[in-house]
Design a protein around this motif. Structure first.
Motif, mmCIF file in Angstrom:
data_model
loop_
_atom_site.group_PDB
_atom_site.id
_atom_site.type_symbol
_atom_site.label_atom_id
_atom_site.label_comp_id
_atom_site.label_asym_id
_atom_site.label_seq_id
_atom_site.Cartn_x
_atom_site.Cartn_y
_atom_site.Cartn_z
ATOM 1 N N MET A 125 -4.035 9.274 -7.881
ATOM 2 C CA MET A 125 -2.776 8.706 -7.395
ATOM 3 C C MET A 125 -2.812 8.551 -5.879
ATOM 4 S SD MET A 125 0.170 10.541 -9.700
ATOM 5 C CE MET A 125 0.329 10.186 -11.457
ATOM 6 N N GLY A 126 -3.321 9.606 -5.213
ATOM 7 C CA GLY A 126 -3.441 9.522 -3.761
ATOM 8 C C GLY A 126 -4.381 8.420 -3.335
ATOM 9 N N LEU A 127 -5.510 8.319 -4.030
ATOM 10 C CA LEU A 127 -6.476 7.259 -3.723
ATOM 11 C C LEU A 127 -5.887 5.888 -4.013
ATOM 12 C CD1 LEU A 127 -9.352 6.508 -2.877
ATOM 13 C CD2 LEU A 127 -10.049 6.734 -5.274
ATOM 14 N N GLY A 128 -5.111 5.792 -5.098
ATOM 15 C CA GLY A 128 -4.499 4.510 -5.458
ATOM 16 C C GLY A 128 -3.519 4.034 -4.402
ATOM 17 N N ILE A 129 -2.712 4.939 -3.871
ATOM 18 C CA ILE A 129 -1.773 4.584 -2.800
ATOM 19 C C ILE A 129 -2.533 4.112 -1.569
ATOM 20 C CG2 ILE A 129 -0.039 5.491 -1.218
ATOM 21 C CD1 ILE A 129 0.864 7.365 -3.450
ATOM 22 N N LEU A 130 -3.589 4.872 -1.219
ATOM 23 C CA LEU A 130 -4.387 4.537 -0.036
ATOM 24 C C LEU A 130 -5.051 3.166 -0.191
ATOM 25 C CD1 LEU A 130 -5.607 5.401 2.687
ATOM 26 C CD2 LEU A 130 -7.474 6.465 1.397
ATOM 27 N N MET A 131 -5.720 2.949 -1.323
ATOM 28 C CA MET A 131 -6.436 1.694 -1.525
ATOM 29 C C MET A 131 -5.479 0.505 -1.640
ATOM 30 S SD MET A 131 -9.633 2.180 -1.321
ATOM 31 C CE MET A 131 -10.188 0.614 -1.994
ATOM 32 N N GLY A 132 -4.362 0.717 -2.340
ATOM 33 C CA GLY A 132 -3.388 -0.361 -2.474
ATOM 34 C C GLY A 132 -2.837 -0.787 -1.123
ATOM 35 N N GLY A 133 -2.548 0.200 -0.270
ATOM 36 C CA GLY A 133 -2.052 -0.104 1.070
ATOM 37 C C GLY A 133 -3.108 -0.770 1.932
ATOM 38 N N ILE A 134 -4.345 -0.278 1.849
ATOM 39 C CA ILE A 134 -5.430 -0.840 2.662
ATOM 40 C C ILE A 134 -5.699 -2.295 2.293
ATOM 41 C CG2 ILE A 134 -7.923 -0.759 3.055
ATOM 42 C CD1 ILE A 134 -7.728 2.286 3.002
ATOM 43 N N GLN A 135 -5.732 -2.584 0.983
ATOM 44 C CA GLN A 135 -6.002 -3.964 0.566
ATOM 45 C C GLN A 135 -4.884 -4.908 0.984
ATOM 46 O OE1 GLN A 135 -8.924 -4.958 -0.456
ATOM 47 N NE2 GLN A 135 -9.533 -2.820 -0.265
ATOM 48 N N ALA A 136 -3.641 -4.448 0.918
ATOM 49 C CA ALA A 136 -2.526 -5.272 1.385
ATOM 50 C C ALA A 136 -2.628 -5.488 2.892
ATOM 51 C CB ALA A 136 -1.199 -4.605 1.028
ATOM 52 N N PHE A 137 -3.025 -4.441 3.618
ATOM 53 C CA PHE A 137 -3.182 -4.529 5.069
ATOM 54 C C PHE A 137 -4.275 -5.536 5.441
ATOM 55 C CE2 PHE A 137 -5.527 -3.106 8.842
ATOM 56 C CZ PHE A 137 -4.522 -3.170 9.800
ATOM 57 N N ILE A 138 -5.410 -5.467 4.758
ATOM 58 C CA ILE A 138 -6.524 -6.375 5.061
ATOM 59 C C ILE A 138 -6.121 -7.827 4.794
ATOM 60 C CG2 ILE A 138 -8.843 -7.083 4.355
ATOM 61 C CD1 ILE A 138 -9.448 -4.127 3.844
ATOM 62 N N PHE A 139 -5.493 -8.074 3.653
ATOM 63 C CA PHE A 139 -5.063 -9.432 3.305
ATOM 64 C C PHE A 139 -4.098 -9.950 4.369
ATOM 65 C CE2 PHE A 139 -3.095 -12.900 1.156
ATOM 66 C CZ PHE A 139 -3.928 -13.285 0.115
ATOM 67 N N THR A 140 -3.144 -9.102 4.776
ATOM 68 C CA THR A 140 -2.143 -9.504 5.760
ATOM 69 C C THR A 140 -2.769 -9.709 7.127
ATOM 70 O OG1 THR A 140 -0.497 -8.190 4.543
ATOM 71 C CG2 THR A 140 0.084 -8.896 6.762
ATOM 72 N N LEU A 141 -3.682 -8.826 7.513
ATOM 73 C CA LEU A 141 -4.345 -8.957 8.810
ATOM 74 C C LEU A 141 -5.146 -10.261 8.896
ATOM 75 C CD1 LEU A 141 -5.027 -7.636 11.535
ATOM 76 C CD2 LEU A 141 -6.947 -6.496 10.406
ATOM 77 N N LEU A 142 -5.850 -10.599 7.817
ATOM 78 C CA LEU A 142 -6.598 -11.853 7.796
ATOM 79 C C LEU A 142 -5.655 -13.051 7.874
ATOM 80 C CD1 LEU A 142 -9.337 -11.033 5.115
ATOM 81 C CD2 LEU A 142 -9.667 -11.361 7.575
ATOM 82 N N THR A 143 -4.494 -12.929 7.228
ATOM 83 C CA THR A 143 -3.509 -14.007 7.289
ATOM 84 C C THR A 143 -3.031 -14.223 8.718
ATOM 85 O OG1 THR A 143 -2.757 -13.563 5.020
ATOM 86 C CG2 THR A 143 -1.254 -14.783 6.459
ATOM 87 N N VAL A 144 -2.776 -13.128 9.430
ATOM 88 C CA VAL A 144 -2.362 -13.219 10.835
ATOM 89 C C VAL A 144 -3.459 -13.897 11.661
ATOM 90 C CG1 VAL A 144 -1.831 -11.887 12.918
ATOM 91 C CG2 VAL A 144 -0.806 -11.237 10.746
#
Length: 229
Positions: free
Chosen positions: A200-219
């Protein structure tokens, strides 16, 4: 043991989309239904968090303002303060992907981002919006002229790059989320007592990281489209 082997054999089938019902000639898949569910949960959560906005932040509003400042920091680093007008695009994208990624916490639920059709849709929509914003900010002629910079010989490569961007966004998000969900499902089957909490902890971390990467690339793409190559 035989039951676990049977369950392991069904992991891929569980993660693969399937038709749920039909609306005339249109097939509505499990991914679409799951996306609707996530959207409903997201809308309810956002309504509850924003229904008591006041000039003096407190409670949930303090969390929302921290989130907005976080998105502003992403935009400022990539585009400067002038890019803050793109907050609705960038913020919405981040929130939506986070909700999609973390929806695997719903029992027996398959996150829509484990389906390449979802990530492809997100990526294609994002790149189209990026092109529209670039044209709006620079004008069509100036925007198209940027593809020939810094040298006219770069024109073919710059054009190809724009077509590659949605594929890169889609495959990156899909690959990471599908792999994570598959590994998590296998561990839940093999180690049902030990796996849940760390996963669960890993899932929260990975889910947040992938959203961050997608958003950062969009910026990054927005910065290039609105300010030139």
């Amino acid at each position: 043991m035989e039951e676990k082997v049977r369950q392991l054999g069904e992991v891929v089938a569980h993660l693969t989309r399937h038709d749920v019902f039909h609306i005339g000639p249109i097939n509505v898949s499990s991914t679409v239904v799951n996306t609707w569910i996530v959207m409903a949960v997201m809308f309810v959560a956002i309504f509850l968090l924003t229904r008591r906005i006041s000039e003096k932040p407190r409670g949930a509003q303090s969390f929302l303002e921290i989130f907005v400042e976080f998105i502003y920091s992403l935009i400022d680093d990539g585009m400067g303060k002038s890019g803050r007008k793109f907050l609705p695009i960038v913020g919405t994208l981040f929130v939506f992907i986070v909700f999609l990624n973390l929806s695997w916490f719903i029992p027996n639920f398959v996150p829509p981002t484990t389906d390449v059709m979802t990530t492809a849709g997100l990526a294609f929509t994002t790149i189209v919006i990026v092109q529209i914003m670039g044209i709006r900010e620079q004008g069509l002629g100036h925007y198209l002229g940027n593809f020939a910079k810094p040298l006219p010989a770069m024109l073919p490569l710059n054009v190809i790059e724009e077509f590659v961007k949605p594929f890169s966004l889609a495959i990156r998000l899909f690959g990471n989320m599908f792999g994570e969900k598959m590994v998590a499902t296998i561990f839940f089957i093999l180690l049902p007592l030990l796996a849940p909490i760390p996963l669960m902890g890993l899932g929260i971390l990975m889910g947040g990281i992938q959203a961050f990467i997608f958003t950062l690339l969009t910026v990054t793409y927005l910065a290039t489209a609105t300010h030139g190559h």
